[in-house]
Design an enzyme around this catalytic site. Sequence first.
Site, short mmCIF file in Angstrom:
data_model
loop_
_atom_site.label_atom_id
_atom_site.label_comp_id
_atom_site.label_asym_id
_atom_site.label_seq_id
_atom_site.Cartn_x
_atom_site.Cartn_y
_atom_site.Cartn_z
N GLU A 43 6.52 -14.72 1.68
CA GLU A 43 7.07 -15.83 0.77
C GLU A 43 8.55 -16.23 0.90
OE1 GLU A 43 4.26 -12.43 -1.35
OE2 GLU A 43 5.48 -12.86 0.63
N SER B 256 -12.48 8.12 36.60
CA SER B 256 -12.95 7.15 35.88
C SER B 256 -12.01 5.88 36.08
CB SER B 256 -12.83 7.51 34.45
OG SER B 256 -11.21 7.71 34.07
N TRP C 127 -11.29 2.58 38.16
CA TRP C 127 -11.42 1.96 36.71
C TRP C 127 -12.86 1.35 36.67
CZ3 TRP C 127 -7.44 2.25 33.98
CH2 TRP C 127 -5.96 2.28 34.39
#
Length: 364
Positions: free
Chosen positions: A46, A162, A164
């Site tokens: 504001e 893991s 990628w």
Amino acid sequence: MARAIQLAKKGLYTVEPNPRVGCVIVKANKIIGEGWHEKAGEAHAEINALKQAGDDAKNATVYVTLEPCSHHGKTPPCADALIEAGVHRVVAAMQDPNPLVSGNGLTRLAQAGIEVESGLLEVQAMALNPGFIKRMSKGLPWVRVKLAMSLDGRTAMKSGESKWITGSTAREDVQKLRARSSAILTGIGTVLADNPWMNVRLDETQLGIASEIRQPLRVVIDSQLKCPRDADLLDLPGRTVIMTTIQAEGDLQHDNVEVVRLPDNNGHVDLHSALSWLAEHEINEVHVEAGSVLSGALLEADLVDEIIIYMAPHIMGNNAKGLFYLPEIGKMNQRIGLEIKDIRPVGIDWRITAKPKKRIVEEL
């Protein structure tokens, strides 16, 4: 109000722990001022919009995505600034979710003779600040669990490999999820197996912001205090919190690392206590990147608000690891339902956004 919501999104990566807020000031069907909360500790939306509007703000209408504040924090109350500017009408998309102040800002404006209204595009405004709203209303942060899987629901090979599963576009998308979060949470198993960094690796240009990158708090659930002192995440910029149990032996002395001892639940850190502690320390959104055990424990404890799964177009086989460790589920009527909120392509992968539901009950 739609424009105010657009402006609020500009603070997505910069305003934590404050809410993202946008404001538009209109007079004679013309926008004369607009602004957004750009950074915590600086001017609210504001105030920035009033600066742009100047003296023309007198008798204007103000559209703001969150009820103007009525209390002194790091900045003076926005409600007082609007009154002083002589605006005619204030339309707020939603009230402040803090039960101690909700409605006070609108009441102060009304008592000053300003027309007030609340509820315009409320659902869209609430979507800007799920963590702030949950922290203020329930004393817990918003928990988002991110997972990457193959088409057959596997997250890592049997060996733990893991990298990628997903493509580079999906991994960049994850970095943006990290950047909007207050904290990144993982378990000690992931730290020992992957030695993750748990940080934001995009730069200011990639995020579209002007200010310096804010690194989220790194949080490790480590019930037996096994975190090695040479773990990479301990030496990166930003703070790290290791959450362990009251009974855990030893300590971890390291710069920028805080060890927090919490009640245990069957020998493990009580996850509700962990999240309550984070909320007490102004953490709005928790981004979880963990293995199946911690992810499953959070889901089993009904502490997950959102699941984001990146699904890659390949098969990893039945020996690979699954998404969630949920040993208590043995029957179809014990399944955990999901409400799919969004599915979209991200590079070569698909991103699925879902909301956990209560247990599925078989229809008779």
